[in-house]
Design a protein around this motif. Structure first.
Motif, PDB file in Angstrom:
ATOM      1  N   ASP A   6       0.914  -1.181   0.324  1.00 26.05           N
ATOM      2  CA  ASP A   6      -0.012  -0.153  -0.026  1.00 26.05           C
ATOM      3  C   ASP A   6       0.922   1.230  -0.203  1.00 26.05           C
ATOM      4  O   ASP A   6       1.836   1.333   0.839  1.00 26.05           O
ATOM      5  CB  ASP A   6      -1.170   0.271   0.848  1.00 26.05           C
ATOM      6  N   HIS A   7       0.395   2.586  -1.178  1.00 28.63           N
ATOM      7  CA  HIS A   7       0.961   3.582  -0.825  1.00 28.63           C
ATOM      8  C   HIS A   7       0.651   4.354   0.823  1.00 28.63           C
ATOM      9  O   HIS A   7       0.222   4.046   1.426  1.00 28.63           O
ATOM     10  CB  HIS A   7       0.360   4.095  -1.404  1.00 28.63           C
ATOM     11  N   GLU A   8       2.121   5.072   0.753  1.00 28.94           N
ATOM     12  CA  GLU A   8       1.828   5.550   1.767  1.00 28.94           C
ATOM     13  C   GLU A   8       0.979   7.484   1.987  1.00 28.94           C
ATOM     14  O   GLU A   8       1.766   8.391   0.993  1.00 28.94           O
ATOM     15  CB  GLU A   8       3.435   5.994   2.655  1.00 28.94           C
ATOM     16  N   PRO A   9       0.197   6.958   3.127  1.00 31.51           N
ATOM     17  CA  PRO A   9      -0.774   8.751   2.498  1.00 31.51           C
ATOM     18  C   PRO A   9       0.546   9.891   2.590  1.00 31.51           C
ATOM     19  O   PRO A   9       1.161  10.196   3.453  1.00 31.51           O
ATOM     20  CB  PRO A   9      -1.747   9.147   3.736  1.00 31.51           C
ATOM     21  N   ARG A  17      -5.385  10.342  -3.679  1.00 37.22           N
ATOM     22  CA  ARG A  17      -6.472   9.636  -4.381  1.00 37.22           C
ATOM     23  C   ARG A  17      -5.687   8.955  -5.497  1.00 37.22           C
ATOM     24  O   ARG A  17      -5.966   7.806  -6.030  1.00 37.22           O
ATOM     25  CB  ARG A  17      -7.268  10.630  -4.484  1.00 37.22           C
ATOM     26  N   VAL A  18      -4.761   9.264  -5.985  1.00 35.57           N
ATOM     27  CA  VAL A  18      -4.161   9.442  -7.660  1.00 35.57           C
ATOM     28  C   VAL A  18      -3.392   8.383  -7.094  1.00 35.57           C
ATOM     29  O   VAL A  18      -3.167   6.814  -7.373  1.00 35.57           O
ATOM     30  CB  VAL A  18      -3.331  10.514  -8.130  1.00 35.57           C
ATOM     31  N   LEU A  19      -1.859   7.808  -5.811  1.00 31.95           N
ATOM     32  CA  LEU A  19      -1.946   6.479  -5.450  1.00 31.95           C
ATOM     33  C   LEU A  19      -2.486   5.291  -5.389  1.00 31.95           C
ATOM     34  O   LEU A  19      -2.482   4.271  -5.549  1.00 31.95           O
ATOM     35  CB  LEU A  19      -0.934   7.465  -3.897  1.00 31.95           C
ATOM     36  N   PRO A  55      -7.810  24.733  -2.321  1.00 32.47           N
ATOM     37  CA  PRO A  55      -7.514  23.404  -1.180  1.00 32.47           C
ATOM     38  C   PRO A  55      -7.025  22.022  -2.570  1.00 32.47           C
ATOM     39  O   PRO A  55      -7.148  22.264  -3.887  1.00 32.47           O
ATOM     40  CB  PRO A  55      -9.061  23.015  -1.357  1.00 32.47           C
ATOM     41  N   GLY A  56      -6.076  20.965  -1.847  1.00 33.79           N
ATOM     42  CA  GLY A  56      -5.839  20.349  -2.177  1.00 33.79           C
ATOM     43  C   GLY A  56      -4.377  20.127  -2.749  1.00 33.79           C
ATOM     44  O   GLY A  56      -3.062  19.477  -3.489  1.00 33.79           O
ATOM     45  N   ASP A  57      -3.587  21.674  -2.701  1.00 34.90           N
ATOM     46  CA  ASP A  57      -2.123  21.944  -2.881  1.00 34.90           C
ATOM     47  C   ASP A  57      -0.967  21.250  -2.213  1.00 34.90           C
ATOM     48  O   ASP A  57      -1.702  19.914  -0.850  1.00 34.90           O
ATOM     49  CB  ASP A  57      -2.020  23.406  -1.886  1.00 34.90           C
ATOM     50  N   LEU A  58      -0.073  21.094  -2.929  1.00 38.01           N
ATOM     51  CA  LEU A  58       0.539  20.094  -2.742  1.00 38.01           C
ATOM     52  C   LEU A  58       1.269  20.073  -0.891  1.00 38.01           C
ATOM     53  O   LEU A  58       2.139  19.665  -0.917  1.00 38.01           O
ATOM     54  CB  LEU A  58       2.191  20.148  -3.672  1.00 38.01           C
ATOM     55  N   ARG A  59       1.476  21.335  -0.312  1.00 35.35           N
ATOM     56  CA  ARG A  59       2.786  22.202   0.181  1.00 35.35           C
ATOM     57  C   ARG A  59       1.105  20.922   1.576  1.00 35.35           C
ATOM     58  O   ARG A  59       2.103  20.247   2.408  1.00 35.35           O
ATOM     59  CB  ARG A  59       1.657  22.888   1.022  1.00 35.35           C
ATOM     60  N   GLY A  60      -0.076  20.935   1.414  1.00 33.49           N
ATOM     61  CA  GLY A  60       0.169  19.889   2.695  1.00 33.49           C
ATOM     62  C   GLY A  60      -0.619  20.828   4.184  1.00 33.49           C
ATOM     63  O   GLY A  60      -1.028  19.694   4.916  1.00 33.49           O
TER      64      GLY A  60
END
Length: 61
Positions: A6-9, A17-19, A55-60
């Motif tokens: 499984d991928h690491e969140p 979602r893509v992972l 919302p959903g940016d890559l910075r988390g």
């Protein structure tokens, strides 16, 4: 075929979602892989192109 881990969140919903979709390819026929990878590429590109405060940016944040 060995099972994929499984991928690491990442904490970024759009990326996670893509992972999850890519990880699920282990159970999909090879003929379906191209469409999933193309969709994943587009979704990740959109996430990278998003405004940092969107919302959903890559910075988390």
């Amino acid at each position: 075929m060995s099972e994929l881990p499984d991928h690491e969140p990442t904490g970024v919903e759009a990326v996670d979602r893509v992972l999850a979709e890519v990880t699920a390819l282990a159970d999909a026929p090879v003929a379906e892989h191209v469409a999933v990878f193309e969709r994943a590429h587009e979704q990740l590109r959109r996430a990278l192109d998003a405004r940092p405060d969107a919302p959903g940016d890559l910075r988390g944040d």
